[in-house]
Design an enzyme around this catalytic site. Structure first.
Site, short mmCIF file in Angstrom:
data_model
loop_
_atom_site.label_atom_id
_atom_site.label_comp_id
_atom_site.label_asym_id
_atom_site.label_seq_id
_atom_site.Cartn_x
_atom_site.Cartn_y
_atom_site.Cartn_z
N LYS A 125 2.54 -3.45 6.73
CA LYS A 125 2.84 -3.44 5.28
C LYS A 125 4.34 -3.21 5.07
CE LYS A 125 -1.09 -4.40 3.49
NZ LYS A 125 -1.28 -5.74 2.87
N SER A 185 0.84 -1.20 0.00
CA SER A 185 0.00 0.00 0.00
C SER A 185 0.87 1.25 0.00
CB SER A 185 -0.88 -0.02 1.27
OG SER A 185 -1.44 1.25 1.50
N TYR A 215 -1.20 -0.74 11.12
CA TYR A 215 -1.54 -1.35 9.82
C TYR A 215 -0.43 -1.04 8.81
CZ TYR A 215 -3.15 -1.45 5.06
OH TYR A 215 -3.21 -1.67 3.70
C1 WQD Z 1 -9.33 9.30 1.64
C2 WQD Z 1 -9.59 10.77 1.94
C3 WQD Z 1 -10.03 11.23 4.24
C4 WQD Z 1 -13.91 9.28 4.57
C5 WQD Z 1 -6.73 4.28 3.56
C6 WQD Z 1 -5.61 3.49 4.13
C7 WQD Z 1 -4.78 2.92 3.00
C8 WQD Z 1 -5.68 2.12 2.10
C9 WQD Z 1 -6.82 2.99 1.56
C10 WQD Z 1 -5.68 -0.20 2.65
C11 WQD Z 1 -8.92 11.22 3.22
C12 WQD Z 1 -11.23 11.57 3.36
C13 WQD Z 1 -12.71 9.74 4.05
C14 WQD Z 1 -14.90 10.21 4.97
C15 WQD Z 1 -13.45 12.00 4.29
N1 WQD Z 1 -6.22 1.01 2.79
N2 WQD Z 1 -12.50 11.07 3.92
N3 WQD Z 1 -14.64 11.55 4.81
O1 WQD Z 1 -7.01 7.21 4.35
O2 WQD Z 1 -6.18 7.68 1.97
O3 WQD Z 1 -6.20 5.35 2.82
O4 WQD Z 1 -7.52 3.49 2.70
O5 WQD Z 1 -4.76 -0.55 1.98
O6 WQD Z 1 -3.80 2.09 3.54
O7 WQD Z 1 -4.79 4.35 4.87
O8 WQD Z 1 -8.34 6.46 2.31
O9 WQD Z 1 -10.71 6.61 1.70
O10 WQD Z 1 -10.08 6.54 4.18
O11 WQD Z 1 -9.63 8.58 2.84
O12 WQD Z 1 -13.24 13.22 4.17
O13 WQD Z 1 -16.03 9.86 5.46
O14 WQD Z 1 -10.99 10.94 2.13
O15 WQD Z 1 -9.86 12.19 5.26
O16 WQD Z 1 -8.47 12.56 3.06
P1 WQD Z 1 -6.90 6.79 2.92
P2 WQD Z 1 -9.77 6.99 2.79
#
Ligand code: WQD
Length: 351
Positions: free
Chosen positions: A155, A126, A151
């Site tokens: 990785k 990731s 997590y």
């Molecule tokens: C993306 C953006 C949030 C939800 C994570 C893991 C990564 C991978 C993918 C496994 C961020 C914003 C989100 C919400 C929001 N997982 N957001 N409101 O954090 O980049 O990555 O998932 O492999 O390892 O870290 O993805 O989709 O959670 O967030 O504003 O209700 O959307 O703050 O900026 P992230 P995400």
């Protein structure tokens, strides 16, 4: 057909990869203890391809049970290892659960691969391993920062384990670093099935739009980005899936074993949270109910990929646009709702 073992194949990316493998004349077999999944996506794969994929409901942390699967499948020619817990927040609350599950399962699979002389190994990694990068886009040579969560640490440790095992054996391996996988297969017969309230943006968007969630909270709009919200590299899950097939073909075609190779799987385009929301609203015709809230602890401001190495060496070309990612995610959410209504319908008779 070459038999490929897919661990965690009942999950979101695993199932899409199994489908792509079948469409490219591989013979996938799955190991998944269904602790965070069901076999629903394997049924979807059967609906699409007509092929019933066997799942061994085995906990990879149990070495003997894992070994027995390899004994029953001595013709495995490659392994794609997806199986892992992946909820960042949960890993912060329960780090030992993550270290034990994610690392023990990996080590058991690698021990079996060595025992059964399986030399092609792909590890699901990731972009989280980069932490908060100093420079973007990140390349595979960008420095890794201290993990932002247990997590992420699993990785980073998993990558080191695979690299060292590769160095000391005849194994050929590839680490695939996913950016933000989103969307669903165009058929809407397989897609993401979040467990509980979705933490990730796109399922949170589609569940808000369909009424499962009351309102989406945008975690911060005061970052130093073009609209104040965080930047990510959203990549269609089908593009991610196809990259695994190409990586497998690349390993199989390589005659000699060589050092572990690493590839970024992203589109190379940075997209803000608000831009993702606007894309969804455009393709769905739904005005999304969202509000700006506080920043989410652990979030990094911006990251997106330099994907030129995967393009050059794997001949991988991600083809889905942001709009297509959003429309496929919406089509899948609508399908889930239709299925729910059908099953809740008192007149519905199971055949
Ligand atoms: C993306 C953006 C949030 C939800 C994570 C893991 C990564 C991978 C993918 C496994 C961020 C914003 C989100 C919400 C929001 N997982 N957001 N409101 O954090 O980049 O990555 O998932 O492999 O390892 O870290 O993805 O989709 O959670 O967030 O504003 O209700 O959307 O703050 O900026 P992230 P995400």
């Amino acid at each position: 057909m070459k038999k490929i073992l897919v661990t965690g194949g009942c999950g979101y990316i695993g199932a899409h990869t199994i489908l792509d493998l079948i469409e490219n004349n591989f013979d996938p077999v799955c190991i998944d203890n269904n602790s965070r999944s069901t076999t629903a996506l394997l049924q979807g794969i059967k609906d699409i391809t007509g092929k019933a994929v066997k799942n061994y409901k085995v906990d990879l942390c149990n070495f003997d049970d894992t070994y027995a699967v390899f004994q029953e499948n001595t013709d495995i020619e490659g392994i794609i290892h997806f199986a892992a817990y992946k909820a960042v927040g949960e890993s912060v609350e329960n780090p030992l659960l993550y270290f034990e599950n994610n690392l023990t399962s990996l080590i058991n699979v690698l021990k079996c691969a060595k025992e059964f002389n399986i030399s092609n190994f792909i590890f699901s990694s990731s972009c989280t391993v980069y932490g908060s990068p100093d420079e973007i886009p990140v390349t595979e040579r960008s420095p890794l920062k201290p993990a932002e969560s247990p997590y992420g640490a699993t990785k980073q440790m998993g990558e080191e384990i695979v690299k060292e095992v590769t160095r000391s054996s005849e194994t050929s391996s590839i680490l695939l670093r996913y950016f933000n996988p989103v969307g669903a297969h165009p058929s809407a017969l397989i897609g993401e099935l979040p467990v509980g309230k979705p933490q990730n943006l796109v399922p949170a968007i589609t569940q808000t739009a369909i009424g499962k969630l009351k309102q989406l909270i945008v975690h911060g709009d005061d970052y130093e980005t073009r609209d104040g919200s965080c930047v990510r590299d959203y990549i269609h899950v089908c593009d991610i899936a196809h990259a695994h097939t190409l990586a497998l073909q690349y390993l199989i075609n390589k005659k000699n074993s060589s050092p572990c190779e690493i590839f970024n799987l992203g589109t190379g385009n940075g997209v803000t949270v608000l831009e993702a929301i606007h894309s969804f609203e455009k393709v769905s015709g739904v005005k999304l109910n969202y509000a700006i809230g506080p920043r989410r602890p652990g979030d990094i401001m911006a990251i997106y990929a330099n994907n030129s190495l995967a393009k050059e060496k794997l001949n991988w070309n991600p083809k889905y646009s942001l709009d297509e990612m959003m429309s496929s995610a919406w089509k899948w959410e609508l399908k889930l709702k239709a299925d729910e209504q059908l099953h809740n319908n008192p007149n519905f008779q199971m055949n």
